[in-house]
Design an enzyme around this catalytic site. Structure first.
Site, mmCIF file in Angstrom:
data_model
loop_
_atom_site.group_PDB
_atom_site.id
_atom_site.type_symbol
_atom_site.label_atom_id
_atom_site.label_comp_id
_atom_site.label_asym_id
_atom_site.label_seq_id
_atom_site.Cartn_x
_atom_site.Cartn_y
_atom_site.Cartn_z
ATOM 1 N N HIS A 237 0.857 -1.193 0.000
ATOM 2 C CA HIS A 237 0.000 0.000 0.000
ATOM 3 C C HIS A 237 0.890 1.239 0.000
ATOM 4 O O HIS A 237 1.860 1.291 0.748
ATOM 5 C CB HIS A 237 -0.889 -0.022 1.250
ATOM 6 C CG HIS A 237 -1.937 1.038 1.262
ATOM 7 N ND1 HIS A 237 -1.661 2.360 1.572
ATOM 8 C CD2 HIS A 237 -3.257 0.986 0.988
ATOM 9 C CE1 HIS A 237 -2.779 3.054 1.488
ATOM 10 N NE2 HIS A 237 -3.764 2.252 1.135
ATOM 11 N N HIS A 302 -7.593 0.435 -4.318
ATOM 12 C CA HIS A 302 -8.407 1.269 -3.425
ATOM 13 C C HIS A 302 -8.796 2.491 -4.233
ATOM 14 O O HIS A 302 -7.924 3.247 -4.653
ATOM 15 C CB HIS A 302 -7.577 1.769 -2.240
ATOM 16 C CG HIS A 302 -7.250 0.726 -1.226
ATOM 17 N ND1 HIS A 302 -6.471 1.003 -0.121
ATOM 18 C CD2 HIS A 302 -7.592 -0.576 -1.138
ATOM 19 C CE1 HIS A 302 -6.358 -0.095 0.609
ATOM 20 N NE2 HIS A 302 -7.020 -1.067 0.017
ATOM 21 N N ASP A 349 -12.754 3.078 -1.284
ATOM 22 C CA ASP A 349 -11.930 3.327 -0.109
ATOM 23 C C ASP A 349 -12.442 4.576 0.590
ATOM 24 O O ASP A 349 -12.484 5.644 -0.004
ATOM 25 C CB ASP A 349 -10.485 3.527 -0.571
ATOM 26 C CG ASP A 349 -9.514 3.491 0.575
ATOM 27 O OD1 ASP A 349 -9.893 3.021 1.652
ATOM 28 O OD2 ASP A 349 -8.370 3.943 0.391
ATOM 29 N N HIS A 350 -12.796 4.432 1.803
ATOM 30 C CA HIS A 350 -13.339 5.519 2.629
ATOM 31 C C HIS A 350 -14.627 6.076 1.995
ATOM 32 O O HIS A 350 -14.960 5.765 0.860
ATOM 33 C CB HIS A 350 -12.351 6.673 2.825
ATOM 34 C CG HIS A 350 -11.023 6.249 3.345
ATOM 35 N ND1 HIS A 350 -10.006 7.119 3.593
ATOM 36 C CD2 HIS A 350 -10.542 5.021 3.670
ATOM 37 C CE1 HIS A 350 -8.949 6.458 4.037
ATOM 38 N NE2 HIS A 350 -9.252 5.197 4.088
HETATM 39 C C1 DNO Z 1 -6.607 3.297 5.376
HETATM 40 C C2 DNO Z 1 -5.990 2.146 4.734
HETATM 41 C C3 DNO Z 1 -4.636 1.789 5.290
HETATM 42 C C4 DNO Z 1 -4.188 0.455 4.748
HETATM 43 C C5 DNO Z 1 -2.864 -0.016 5.229
HETATM 44 C C6 DNO Z 1 -2.411 -1.200 4.434
HETATM 45 O O1 DNO Z 1 -7.762 3.507 5.227
HETATM 46 O O2 DNO Z 1 -5.965 2.273 3.380
HETATM 47 O O3 DNO Z 1 -4.718 1.746 6.672
HETATM 48 O O4 DNO Z 1 -5.095 -0.509 5.146
HETATM 49 O O5 DNO Z 1 -1.920 0.980 5.154
HETATM 50 O O6 DNO Z 1 -1.431 -1.884 5.131
#
Ligand code: DNO
Length: 389
Positions: A237, A302, A349-350
């Site tokens: 990531h 994401h 994502d979010h």
């Molecule tokens: C936040 C995420 C991160 C992700 C980690 C992967 O929303 O995208 O916390 O899960 O960094 O290891």
């Protein structure tokens, strides 16, 4: 081009998540992205715990598609004397996951802190709430809460001036909130203490950027054999935000960083979690160009958006708003997906905290309705760009 559908996934924090698997189904996702958050970082993930989680997911008619994350213990990132112990545990966890048929693993190589925001409830014009990263607040945290030595040197004079002016207006409760926001980690996982952060900053100062890159290679080489034998795809990531913060080195932020990581350990297992929000927060990052450079190694995506200001501060925008051209990204992602045997999993994502979620206790960024909106928009965008109805 013969398009296939991307796999629509959803991050679920496990049985304690206020968003239920039923909610996830109603949102229309089919794959679950989860982790065993109750297991302390660095310990082996026992087979029975993995099986239990998998059974819960499958009983709801969903599939456990991706693990996010199997955390890389600090002893590995810093290559401490006991790193080998943690590498062995990591390999065992990977084998156990593989035995349960779970083959895509997300991780990060950010020192100490995972993603960082300074505010979790920035009000948007429509009344929904978004996550925010403000350099001025980060500087206040750094200078006045963490009190890091020589921190001033890392900020330009305009940020420093505004940070000091704002600091003078903040009360104890506001400073406390800022401290909690910056140190906040993953729900159900241990919070980082200020003292731990200070000690880590010193440890990483000695390691430096190149040292951290070497440690990442050391990690990848140590798990290469297990991953190849088991058919596991590791997805790194990006740093979030994609800048050094608080004096900590960052090595997964730019196009050059990704090229380095892929070329130095040039094996199929060494892949990327393509996070448009993290990369899009970089002032110099061209998110689409990064995708095109690494696309063959993108095994997970994401999708979210950010809106930056001139200082590089940013808030999380609507999925189809903000600085990342999601239309272009979706076109490129679906073209790459068309070449794959296995569909690429993506998750919205979010999302903004909105509607009924405003009155609920939610995990920051991970409330249901904002992500449901994001997933719906992204799913529609996919159909739109591919014509694959
Ligand atoms: C936040 C995420 C991160 C992700 C980690 C992967 O929303 O995208 O916390 O899960 O960094 O290891």
């Amino acid at each position: 081009m013969k398009y296939k559908k991307l796999e629509q996934t959803w991050r679920w924090y496990g049985p304690n998540d206020p968003v239920s698997l039923q909610d996830v189904k109603q949102a229309g996702a089919t794959g679950i992205v989860t982790a065993l958050h109750h297991i302390p970082h660095g310990e082996v993930w026992p087979l029975e715990d993995i099986r239990e989680r998998k059974a819960i997911i499958e009983a709801a008619g969903l599939t456990w598609s991706v693990v996010e994350s199997v955390p890389v213990h600090e002893a590995i990132k810093t290559r401490r004397h006991d790193a080998e112990h943690y590498l062995e545990n990591y390999r065992i966890s990977l084998r156990n996951l593989s035995q349960c048929g779970i083959k895509t693993v997300c991780y990060n190589f950010m020192p100490v802190l995972d993603w960082t925001r300074t505010q979790l409830d920035l009000e948007m014009a429509d009344g929904s709430k978004a996550l925010y990263f403000d350099w001025i607040d980060l500087a206040i945290f750094d200078l006045h809460i963490l009190k890091r030595e020589n921190a001033e040197a890392d900020y330009n004079s305009s940020i420093l001036k505004r940070a000091n002016e704002k600091f003078a207006t903040l009360n104890e409760a506001e400073l406390q909130d800022l401290r909690i926001n910056v140190l906040m980690g993953i729900p159900n996982e241990k919070e980082i203490e200020l003292e731990t952060l200070r000690a880590s900053i010193n440890e990483y100062a000695a390691i430096g950027t190149q040292g951290l890159k070497e440690n990442l290679k050391f990690f990848l080489n140590a798990i290469a054999e297990v991953c190849t034998e088991e058919g596991i795809k590791m997805t790194i990531h990006p740093d979030d935000p994609p800048y050094p913060i608080l004096g900590l080195p960052r090595i997964v932020s730019t196009l050059e960083d990704f090229e380095y990581i892929i070329n130095e350990v040039n094996q199929a297992f060494n892949g990327v979690c393509f996070c448009t929000g993290s990369l899009g927060a970089g002032m110099k990052n061209d998110t689409l160009a990064i995708f095109n450079a690494v696309k063959e190694r993108v095994y997970f995506a994401h999708l979210r958006n950010v809106k930056k200001d001139d200082d590089g501060s940013f808030y999380e925008a609507d999925h189809l708003g903000g600085d990342v051209n999601m239309f272009e990204i979706m076109k490129a992602l679906t073209e790459e997906n068309a070449k794959r045997e296995q569909p690429i999993p993506f998750r919205p994502d979010h999302g903004h905290q909105m509607l009924d979620d405003l009155a609920k206790h939610t995990n920051p960024g991970y409330s249901a309705i904002g992500r449901l909106r994001g997933l719906a928009e992204l799913r529609g965008l996919e159909v739109g760009v591919t014509g694959n109805y």
